[in-house]
Design an enzyme around this catalytic site. Sequence first.
Site, PDB file in Angstrom:
ATOM      1  N   PRO A  46       0.847  -1.200   0.000  1.00 46.42           N
ATOM      2  CA  PRO A  46       0.000   0.000   0.000  1.00 46.42           C
ATOM      3  C   PRO A  46       0.885   1.253   0.000  1.00 46.42           C
ATOM      4  CG  PRO A  46       0.038  -0.990   2.182  1.00 46.42           C
ATOM      5  CD  PRO A  46       0.831  -1.900   1.307  1.00 46.42           C
ATOM      6  N   ASP A 104       5.956   2.639   2.020  1.00 42.20           N
ATOM      7  CA  ASP A 104       5.180   1.445   2.327  1.00 42.20           C
ATOM      8  C   ASP A 104       4.368   1.732   3.586  1.00 42.20           C
ATOM      9  OD1 ASP A 104       4.211  -1.017   3.136  1.00 42.20           O
ATOM     10  OD2 ASP A 104       6.052  -2.111   2.696  1.00 42.20           O
ATOM     11  N   HIS A 105       3.046   1.908   3.419  1.00 47.58           N
ATOM     12  CA  HIS A 105       2.216   2.354   4.538  1.00 47.58           C
ATOM     13  C   HIS A 105       2.035   1.270   5.600  1.00 47.58           C
ATOM     14  CE1 HIS A 105       0.078   5.471   6.387  1.00 47.58           C
ATOM     15  NE2 HIS A 105      -0.833   5.744   5.473  1.00 47.58           N
ATOM     16  N   ARG A 106       2.420   0.031   5.296  1.00 44.84           N
ATOM     17  CA  ARG A 106       2.396  -1.015   6.323  1.00 44.84           C
ATOM     18  C   ARG A 106       3.480  -0.774   7.365  1.00 44.84           C
ATOM     19  NH1 ARG A 106       3.363  -6.071   2.496  1.00 44.84           N
ATOM     20  NH2 ARG A 106       5.089  -4.649   2.014  1.00 44.84           N
TER      21      ARG A 106
END
Length: 250
Positions: free
Chosen positions: A48, A222-224
Amino acid sequence: AATAPAAAPAAAPASVWYDESIPHEVEKLSNIRKTIARRLTEAKQTIPHIYLTVDIQLDALLKLRGQLNKSLEGRGVKLSVNDMLIKALAVALAQVPKCNVTFAGDKLVNYSRADISVAVSTPTGLITPIIRDAANIGLASISTQMKELADRAKEGKLQPHEYQGGTASISNMGMFGIKQFDAVINPPQAMILAVGAGEKRPYIVDDALGVATVMSATGSFDHRAVDGADGAELMKVFKALVESPMGLLA
């Protein structure tokens, strides 16, 4: 014991329809192009992305670059703007280590060194040679390493350890006149910096409207692994380093 069932054969790539009545040629993909296609597809499908953009005034960096290049003439070194941006990104990652990470399922890998992968276009496709520990080496060393790595990349002579790994990436398309773009993260890294062209723009300088050399830079995160606030902090630090570039010499 019952015999285990044989593994199913790998599915053939789905055929893509195209209008064969249009004059055309069919080119078989090279192994490099297949790898690029696979990795970018995986990155967009599984990571994401969050995108954060800042505008950065370049005039001080350009002035410092000119002064440094004059002093480095005798050593045969000529710094590029990209060399200085590589250093700025590495220093920013050292100051904001929450962005210098890899998301690994149920754990987070936190790197204590910034190894910067630099996107280089070659006749066979994109490759990313690495400047290791870029925050702690001088600009002249970054420039020399980058020139040598880029030359060998274009000749197809890089060794795997020279382009595999890295903790973050930078992709500069300013030389093509691209103003701003969003780059795809290079897994297993958690961020990539996309750099556009420096251009003269109306800009507020000392609370007054003036003209300055400005570039747009976009971080893909990387939004994780990286929260928006941490990505924003990295972009803020990167902007400050480029606009006050004497910190790159420390």
